[in-house]
Scaffold this active site. Sequence first.
Site, PDB file in Angstrom:
ATOM      1  N   ARG A  54     -47.697  -8.007   0.419  1.00 57.83           N
ATOM      2  CA  ARG A  54     -48.631  -7.083   1.074  1.00 57.83           C
ATOM      3  C   ARG A  54     -48.014  -5.821   1.675  1.00 57.83           C
ATOM      4  NH1 ARG A  54     -53.272 -10.326   4.361  1.00 57.83           N
ATOM      5  NH2 ARG A  54     -51.583 -10.660   5.858  1.00 57.83           N
ATOM      6  N   ASP A  55     -46.727  -5.601   1.501  1.00 57.03           N
ATOM      7  CA  ASP A  55     -46.148  -4.347   2.001  1.00 57.03           C
ATOM      8  C   ASP A  55     -44.967  -3.917   1.133  1.00 57.03           C
ATOM      9  OD1 ASP A  55     -45.939  -2.129   3.650  1.00 57.03           O
ATOM     10  OD2 ASP A  55     -44.643  -3.129   5.106  1.00 57.03           O
ATOM     11  N   LEU A  56     -45.211  -3.876  -0.160  1.00 53.37           N
ATOM     12  CA  LEU A  56     -44.147  -3.489  -1.081  1.00 53.37           C
ATOM     13  C   LEU A  56     -43.937  -1.980  -1.059  1.00 53.37           C
ATOM     14  CD1 LEU A  56     -45.042  -5.754  -4.105  1.00 53.37           C
ATOM     15  CD2 LEU A  56     -43.153  -6.068  -2.508  1.00 53.37           C
TER      16      LEU A  56
END
Length: 206
Positions: free
Chosen positions: A48-50
Amino acid sequence: MVTEICAGGELFDRIVAEEFFTEPMAARTFRQILMALNYCHSENIVHRDLKPENFLFQSKDANSDLQIIDFGLSKIMATGKLQRMKTRAGTPYSISPEVLMGNYDVSCDMWSAGCMLYILLCGYPPFYGDDNKEILEMVQKGIFDFDGEEWDEVSSEAKDLIKKLICKPERRLTAQEALNHKWVKNLTKKKQDDKILRKLNIGNMK
């Protein structure tokens, strides 16, 4: 918690230093990103935070391997089903439209991966603006292009992979499908997976 040291710095810093990667270098780097995602998704974990800041090189060597980091926004999904999520989490440059709408699944990581591949090949993100509001408006429209001069020499296969990642969820490739894309396979040598990227110790993380 004790973790290994990664002395090579962030992928972001290396992109800044190089301006943009050659296709073979981008393919090798992106294959490692996909392998990390494929493993996480197989263990029912969505990151969810690439973004380039969340990948570290193990050393300063030009051919150093990557490690994925920062699971602060990650989610352990229910086993055996494709879980829908509602929390808006991520970074404006790489967040997917469905995350902004508050209705998404693990495929949100693949949109972000597509944004990373775009950055690797040209040095700037596919969606931009003067502030977060403008960036997110562009993300919601989902329209990007390959108009910059940096794209003149980039292959059609690389652009095809990007278009199959930065797209609607129902048409978006999985990490495994992206690994099997001809651009990745043609530009990377086959190696043992454990020599390219160590598996995350998911049990200890839980």
